[in-house]
Design an enzyme around this catalytic site. Structure first.
Site, PDB file in Angstrom:
ATOM      1  N   LYS A   1       0.888  -1.175   0.000  1.00 40.45           N
ATOM      2  CA  LYS A   1       0.000   0.000   0.000  1.00 40.45           C
ATOM      3  C   LYS A   1       0.922   1.220   0.000  1.00 40.45           C
ATOM      4  CE  LYS A   1      -4.105   1.925   0.289  1.00 40.45           C
ATOM      5  NZ  LYS A   1      -5.100   1.858  -0.803  1.00 40.45           N
TER       6      LYS A   1
ATOM      7  N   ASP B   1      -5.603  -3.348  -1.949  1.00 38.68           N
ATOM      8  CA  ASP B   1      -7.041  -3.247  -2.250  1.00 38.68           C
ATOM      9  C   ASP B   1      -7.323  -3.723  -3.673  1.00 38.68           C
ATOM     10  OD1 ASP B   1      -5.569  -1.039  -3.047  1.00 38.68           O
ATOM     11  OD2 ASP B   1      -7.015   0.462  -2.360  1.00 38.68           O
TER      12      ASP B   1
ATOM     13  N   ASP C   1      -7.742 -15.270   3.562  1.00 36.95           N
ATOM     14  CA  ASP C   1      -9.113 -15.726   3.813  1.00 36.95           C
ATOM     15  C   ASP C   1      -9.948 -15.568   2.547  1.00 36.95           C
ATOM     16  OD1 ASP C   1      -8.531 -16.306   6.501  1.00 36.95           O
ATOM     17  OD2 ASP C   1     -10.482 -15.550   7.183  1.00 36.95           O
TER      18      ASP C   1
HETATM   19 MN    MN Z   1      -6.357 -15.405   9.419  1.00 31.66          MN
END
Ligand code: MN
Ligand code: IPM
Length: 379
Positions: free
Chosen positions: A216, A250, A278
Site C-alpha cells: 500500500k 485493495d 481468507d
Molecule cells: Mn487469518
C-alpha cells in the site's frame, strides 16, 4: 551408514536415497474444537504415505489449547518452546475455544509459537482442486493457482502499542506497524527463491516466474517504501530471472475475484497476508481445503489448516479434514519427502474430483473419518 563408512570416502548420496527409512519426529497439537478430529485424519494419511514411501513418522501429542488452559490456568507450560524445538516439525489442528476470551489462546499459543520459533514465513497456496465449487463464476483449476507468501514474524501483529486514559472519552489506542530491513529482506528472499522454484514457468504453466509484491505504497509511505525498495534491490541483484510486479492490496482483492489467473507468487506483510488469504481460501472452496505452513527455513516449522476450530461441529464426525491433510502434505514436502507429498496432493485431487459432494461440514456425502480413509487408500 555413511557415518561409519566415512573413511572409505564414498561420494555423498543423493537426497532421495539419504531419506530412505528416515524417521521424522513430529509434535502434534490437535488443539481445540474440531482440531483433534481433522488432525487424526491427517495422521492416518501421513502414516499411509510413510509406509508406502519408506520413511517413519514418530508423532508425539501435546494437549495445548483451551481445555488445558481452563483446567490449569496456564496458556502454555514454561517448557513448551524448548520441548517443541526437539522436533523436526509441528502439526497443528486449530486454536480457539468458545469459553475463552478471544485473543488469549490465539496470541498465547498460535502467535507465540510462530514468533518464538521464528517461523517467519506463512506459506498459503490458493489452488482450486478438480470438482470443487468456487464462488468465482467461470473460473476453473487453471485460473485459481497461485501462492501467497505472508510475512509471519513482524508488522502490526507483534503487539507494539498500548492504550492510555482507558475508559475515558479521551482514550487513546496505538498499534504500530513496525518492520525492519532484516525481516523484510529475509521474507523477500524466501519469496524470490520460492517463485524461482515453484513459479508458473518452473511448473510448466507459463513462460516466466513472477513475484508480485502486495502493499500500500500510496498511503503507508514508510513501511511499504521499505518493502518496495528492498524488493527491487534484492530482485535486481540476485533474482533477475524472476519477473517483478507490484500491486496495491485493495486492488489485489479485486483481482483475486476478477482475474486470479494473473497471479503467480505473491509476497506481502503479516496483516495483508492474513486478510487476503481468507479471501483466497474462499475462492478455492473454503476453509475445508485451505492449508498453510508457518515456516522457519532453518528451524522447526508448523503446518495447519487455516480455518478455525469450528466448535459447533465438534465430535460429530462431519468436519472436512482435507485442509489438515493438505497441511500434512506441505509438512512432508518441507521434510524432504516430496514424492510422498505429491502422492497425498494427487490423492486429495482424486477425492475432490470423483468422490466428495461438497467441501462444507456435513455436506461432503462422507463423514470426517471416511474422507480420511478415501485419501489414505489412494496414497
Ligand atoms: Mn487469518
Ligand atoms: C490465521 C489466523 C491467526 C492470524 C489468528 C488466529 C491469530 O487468523 O492464521 O490467519 O491472524 O494469523
Amino acid at each position: 551408514m555413511p557415518g561409519e563408512m566415512s573413511h572409505l570416502k564414498l561420494p555423498a548420496l543423493p537426497d532421495r536415497e539419504s531419506n530412505m527409512g528416515k524417521t521424522h519426529k513430529i509434535a502434534v497439537l490437535g488443539g481445540d474444537g474440531t482440531g483433534p478430529e481433522v488432525v487424526a485424519e491427517g495422521k492416518k494419511v501421513l502414516q499411509a504415505a510413510a509406509s508406502k514411501f519408506d520413511f517413519k513418522l514418530d508423532m508425539t501429542d501435546f494437549d495445548f489449547g483451551g481445555d488445558r488452559y481452563l483446567r490449569t490456568g496456564e496458556v502454555l507450560p514454561a517448557s513448551a518452546i524448548e520441548d517443541l524445538k526437539q522436533f523436526d516439525a509441528i502439526y497443528l489442528g486449530a486454536i480457539g475455544h468458545p469459553d475463552v476470551k478471544p485473543g488469549i489462546l490465539e496470541k498465547g499459543i498460535l502467535l507465540y509459537i510462530r514468533f518464538e520459533l521464528d517461523q517467519y514465513i506463512n506459506l498459503r497456496p490458493v489452488r482450486l482442486y478438480p470438482g470443487v465449487d468456487t464462488p468465482l463464476k467461470g473460473k476453473t483449476p487453471e485460473h485459481i493457482d497461485y501462492v501467497v507468501v505472508r510475512e509471519n514474524s513482524g508488522g502490526i501483529y507483534t503487539g507494539t502499542g498500548g492504550i492510555s486514559m482507558k475508559g475515558t472519552p479521551h482514550e487513546v489506542a496505538v498499534q504500530s506497524m513496525v518492520y525492519n530491513r532484516f525481516q523484510v529482506e529475509r521474507c523477500l528472499r524466501y519469496a524470490f527463491d520460492y517463485a524461482r522454484k515453484h513459479g508458473k514457468k518452473a511448473r510448466g504453466k507459463g513462460d516466466v516466474n513472477t513475484l508480485g509484491l502486495v502493499g500500500k505504497t500510496n498511503v503507508l509511505t514508510y513501511v511499504f517504501d521499505l518493502w518496495e525498495r528492498a524488493f527491487h534491490e534484492v530482485g535486481a541483484k540476485d533474482y533477475a530471472d524472476v519477473n517483478r510486479e507490484y500491486y496495491h492490496v485493495d486492488a489485489t482483492c479485486m483481482w483475486m475475484v476478477k482475474s486470479p489467473e494473473w497471479f503467480d507468487v505473491l509476497v506481502t506483510s503479516n496483516m495483508f497476508g492474513d486478510i487476503i488469504t481468507d479471501l483466497g481460501a474462499e475462492t478455492q472452496g473454503g476453509m475445508g481445503i485451505a492449508a498453510g505452513g508457518n515456516i522457519n527455513p532453518d528451524g522447526v516449522s508448523m503446518f495447519e489448516p487455516i480455518g478455525g476450530s469450528a466448535p459447533k461441529y465438534t465430535g460429530q464426525n462431519i468436519i472436512n479434514p482435507l485442509a489438515a491433510i493438505c497441511a500434512g502434505a506441505m509438512m512432508l514436502e518441507t521434510l524432504g519427502e516430496e514424492t510422498a507429498a505429491e502422492a497425498i496432493e494427487s490423492a486429495v485431487m482424486e477425492v475432490t474430483g470423483t468422490k466428495i459432494k461438497s467441501l462444507s461440514a456435513g455436506r461432503m456425502g462422507y463423514s470426517t473419518s471416511e474422507v480420511g480413509d478415501l485419501v489414505a487408500e489412494r496414497v
